[in-house]
Motif scaffolding. Structure first.
Motif, PDB file in Angstrom:
ATOM      1  N   GLY A  91       0.824  -1.208   0.000  1.00 11.60           N
ATOM      2  CA  GLY A  91       0.000   0.000   0.000  1.00 11.60           C
ATOM      3  C   GLY A  91       0.857   1.256   0.000  1.00 11.60           C
ATOM      4  O   GLY A  91       0.592   2.222  -0.725  1.00 11.60           O
ATOM      5  N   ALA A  92       1.925   1.236   0.819  1.00 15.07           N
ATOM      6  CA  ALA A  92       2.775   2.420   0.936  1.00 15.07           C
ATOM      7  C   ALA A  92       3.578   2.674  -0.328  1.00 15.07           C
ATOM      8  O   ALA A  92       3.998   3.808  -0.592  1.00 15.07           O
ATOM      9  CB  ALA A  92       3.729   2.248   2.124  1.00 15.07           C
ATOM     10  N   MET A  93       3.772   1.632  -1.106  1.00 13.44           N
ATOM     11  CA  MET A  93       4.587   1.784  -2.315  1.00 13.44           C
ATOM     12  C   MET A  93       3.927   2.678  -3.353  1.00 13.44           C
ATOM     13  O   MET A  93       4.593   3.187  -4.253  1.00 13.44           O
ATOM     14  CB  MET A  93       4.885   0.407  -2.931  1.00 13.44           C
ATOM     15  CG  MET A  93       6.023  -0.311  -2.210  1.00 13.44           C
ATOM     16  SD  MET A  93       6.250  -1.985  -2.791  1.00 13.44           S
ATOM     17  CE  MET A  93       6.750  -1.689  -4.465  1.00 13.44           C
ATOM     18  N   ALA A  94       2.631   2.862  -3.215  1.00 12.74           N
ATOM     19  CA  ALA A  94       1.922   3.686  -4.190  1.00 12.74           C
ATOM     20  C   ALA A  94       2.492   5.093  -4.229  1.00 12.74           C
ATOM     21  O   ALA A  94       2.505   5.748  -5.277  1.00 12.74           O
ATOM     22  CB  ALA A  94       0.431   3.705  -3.853  1.00 12.74           C
ATOM     23  N   GLU A  95       2.961   5.577  -3.079  1.00 11.43           N
ATOM     24  CA  GLU A  95       3.464   6.950  -3.060  1.00 11.43           C
ATOM     25  C   GLU A  95       4.980   7.034  -3.262  1.00 11.43           C
ATOM     26  O   GLU A  95       5.561   8.102  -3.212  1.00 11.43           O
ATOM     27  CB  GLU A  95       3.085   7.643  -1.750  1.00 11.43           C
ATOM     28  CG  GLU A  95       3.571   6.949  -0.520  1.00 11.43           C
ATOM     29  CD  GLU A  95       3.234   7.717   0.757  1.00 11.43           C
ATOM     30  OE1 GLU A  95       3.735   8.850   0.888  1.00 11.43           O
ATOM     31  OE2 GLU A  95       2.483   7.179   1.584  1.00 11.43           O
ATOM     32  N   ALA A  96       5.616   5.878  -3.442  1.00 12.50           N
ATOM     33  CA  ALA A  96       7.061   5.885  -3.632  1.00 12.50           C
ATOM     34  C   ALA A  96       7.386   6.087  -5.107  1.00 12.50           C
ATOM     35  O   ALA A  96       6.692   5.598  -5.983  1.00 12.50           O
ATOM     36  CB  ALA A  96       7.650   4.567  -3.152  1.00 12.50           C
ATOM     37  N   SER A  97       8.476   6.803  -5.358  1.00 14.90           N
ATOM     38  CA  SER A  97       8.910   7.002  -6.732  1.00 14.90           C
ATOM     39  C   SER A  97      10.380   6.589  -6.838  1.00 14.90           C
ATOM     40  O   SER A  97      10.989   6.221  -5.857  1.00 14.90           O
ATOM     41  CB  SER A  97       8.750   8.476  -7.117  1.00 14.90           C
ATOM     42  OG  SER A  97       9.535   9.270  -6.241  1.00 14.90           O
TER      43      SER A  97
END
Lengths: 322, 341
Positions: free
Chosen positions: B159-165
């Motif tokens: 879930g948190a990876m969605a905001e990772a770039s």
């Protein structure tokens, strides 16, 4: 198995002696994590692993990391090892022919010299013959070949098995050797192996030992303490302590690998040298005037550092026992 | 005639404290094979010295145990967790295989620690705070509980990876997954390289372990680098242990035994499939862990082993809150020694 049960604690990385000396080495933990995760750029570099076993000893869940490293090497080939393999094929020794010649050895105790001692340090054998003559003496079996430890550690298991087959018929009963690597490999092949130090330990009171006045440090060979057992190391210390006038000093990292094993001297000599220098520096810092090692591979590599007189423990003993 | 009075198997907090206390009146030997869960702990001792030195063990901890109580010791923000101290906020850039020119996002529970460390190495890393430390789970975790916890943690990460770039995403270490490959592949479904961070050992835990070992070494025989393989039973007692020393085995006889091999993570209770298995294979284990009666382990046939006691995380119901492991284990040692006497 390793991938599934690794705790990712990093303890193996903390104790790995090669990691700090080879920036390109991935370390033991990579076997559980990086290998299966499409490593960036290149294959895992396994050749700086000395198979010292520090990671196995430290692992909280007892993972057989050095075995896994050996399996990884099975399908790889390093040019530095080709010479060793060609020596084995040509004359059954892991090193090129040196000064070995069969001295007159008709004692009662079966002795396996090992390639490094036979071809590079034959004077040690001569000394041992004299030293043990009072309690039975040594005899070497005709036709012995390399114990198979060097090819086994670089993953060439078929070569090691073939050598083991030749030796097995010659090595019946208790076999003494002066190389912990040989002892460990032959032991894995089912041979009852002892270090020749253990024979000397049993008869230490019968020997006429000269007085010395020297501070020595004892390097702990990995394949002795983790392969043969610390009991053998205890006996090595007991022998040194029986030498009048000798003071033992201890290095900071007592169980640190010198870099001499696992085929690293052949494949990554510069890494092996850096590891040896670290070890010798520790001996110097401890105040040692002489560094002793009860393993011919350790002696060879530690001598490369060229910063402190370094001798095999047996070589030293034969020089001070009348 | 036994070789020694007491053999202590395990050299973590429980084993070392037991060895120290028993050595006051008896001849004790302690095995020291492997890394302990104590050394893996990242807990900090708020009321103890920052360095966990030997003087503190000698003059503070041991006397308190001897007088039947111990002062409150609270943790910082990590401590020994039920999942085995594997959730750390600080990841170690040194051990992460990331090229310097890659842009990195780090799923981290810390507050900017990675940013500083990454910058020091010239890695353009961006830390993203994400709550991936699992909520407390039941007492006496089983392997399946750990697996469920790890699966939930992986879902949180996904879930948190969605905001990772960036090119590379570093995730916290994953432990206890039944099929780590499958989870990593699912995380990599985002199309970027995903790496598990390698964690450094907890310095507080290592310092505490070192001090404990020095305290024990000064009092009893330390059987260095040895692991107990087998314990020999005679009637309702045990009399000897076979220890592995390199490739050799050594048998040692004793009058009493302290079993302090740790819980699931420490190797005291080994996972076998989804069940638990007691590593020495002699005592009864069920879904909650080792079976114990008044501190004594129970044999597989139901008999109580009279001359053995259990201490530390091997005890069923041992609860580790954040930083609370030390006090719990220390008190278990006191109870265990009462049972032995």
């Amino acid at each position: 198995m390793i991938r599934n049960s690794c705790l990712k604690c990093g303890r193996c990385m903390e104790v790995c002696p090669a990691l700090v000396h080879d920036p390109g080495f991935n370390g033991p933990r990579a076997l559980a994590v990086d290998r299966s995760r499409r490593p960036w750029g290149s294959e895992l570099d396994t050749w700086s692993c000395t198979s010292c076993g520090a990671c196995v000893e430290a692992c909280p869940v007892c993972q057989p990391l050095t075995d896994a490293m050996r399996l990884m090497r099975q399908d790889l080939q390093d040019t530095g090892h080709l010479r060793m393999l060609s020596n084995l094929e040509a004359h059954g020794r892991s090193v090129s022919r040196g000064q070995w010649s069969m001295v007159n050895m008709e004692g009662t105790h079966l002795y396996f010299p090992g390639c490094m001692v036979a071809e590079r340090m034959p004077e040690t054998i001569g000394g041992l013959v004299t030293l043990t003559s009072g309690f039975g003496g040594l005899r070497v079996p005709d036709g012995w070949v390399c114990c198979g430890s060097p090819p086994h550690r670089i993953g060439k298991v078929d070569v090691a098995d073939e050598l083991a087959q030749t030796n097995r018929a010659l090595l019946q009963g208790t076999v003494y050797t002066s190389c912990p690597g040989c002892a460990e490999r032959l032991g894995e092949d089912g041979v009852d192996t002892r270090h020749v130090l253990e024979l000397i330990y049993d008869h230490i009171d019968e020997l006429d030992i000269q007085d010395t006045s020297i501070r020595v440090a004892l390097h702990h060979p990995c394949h002795m303490m983790r392969g043969m057992g610390r009991e053998v190391l205890d006996k090595a210390y007991a022998i040194i302590n029986a030498v009048p006038g000798t003071e033992v000093v201890h290095m900071r990292d007592r169980d640190r690998c010198c870099g001499g094993g696992g085929g690293v001297m052949s494949a990554r000599p510069e890494v092996a040298l850096r590891m040896a220098r670290e070890r010798v520096d520790q001996a110097v810092a401890a105040g040692a005037e002489l560094l002793l090692a009860p393993c011919p591979f350790c002696v060879m590599n530690l001598r490369r550092a060229d910063r402190l007189p370094t001798m095999g423990l047996l070589e030293w003993l034969t020089s001070i026992i009348a | 005639m036994s070789d020694i009075d007491v053999l202590v198997v395990g050299h973590g907090l429980a084993g070392s404290l037991s060895a120290c206390l028993l050595s006051r009146t008896m001849c004790v030997a302690m095995t020291t094979g492997g890394t302990t869960a104590t050394a893996l702990s990242t807990g900090c001792l708020a009321s103890g010295p920052e360095t966990c030195d030997i003087a503190w063990i000698e003059h503070h901890l041991l006397p308190l145990l001897g007088y039947g109580g111990i002062g409150y010791v609270s943790g910082d923000h990590h401590g020994i967790t039920e999942a085995g101290s594997v959730h750390r906020s600080q990841m170690a850039p040194r051990f992460v295989d990331v090229p310097h020119d890659a842009s990195v996002s780090v799923l981290d529970t810390g507050t900017g620690i990675w940013d500083a460390k990454g910058a020091a190495r010239g890695i353009a890393a961006r830390g993203i705070a994400v709550d991936v430390i699992p909520s407390p789970i039941d007492r006496s975790p089983t392997w399946s509980m750990l697996t469920r916890q790890a699966e939930k943690m992986t879902d949180d990460i996904r879930g948190a990876m969605a905001e990772a770039s960036g090119d590379v995403i570093l995730v916290p270490p994953l432990f206890g997954l039944s099929d780590p490959e499958r989870y990593m592949r699912s995380l990599e479904g985002c199309g970027r390289l995903v790496r598990e961070a390698v964690v450094p050992l907890g310095l507080p835990g290592m310092r505490l372990q070192e001090a404990l070992l020095r305290a024990a070494s000064s009092r009893c025989t330390v059987l260095e680098g040895m692991r107990a393989l087998v314990i020999r039973r005679e009637g309702d007692s045990i009399s000897a242990a076979v220890l592995q020393d390199g490739r050799r085995q050594r048998t040692i006889t004793f009058s009493s035994l302290v079993l302090a091999t740790g819980g699931l993570v420490g190797g005291g209770l080994e996972p076998k499939g989804m069940d638990l298995r007691e590593s020495l294979g002699l005592f009864e284990v069920d879904g909650t862990g080792l079976q114990v009666q008044e501190g004594h382990p129970v044999f597989r046939d139901g008999a109580v082993c009279q001359n053995a006691v259990v201490a530390g995380a091997l005890l069923p119901g041992m609860e580790y809150g954040d930083g609370g492991g030390l006090i719990d284990v220390a008190n278990s040692v006191r109870r265990c020694l009462e049972a032995l006497s």
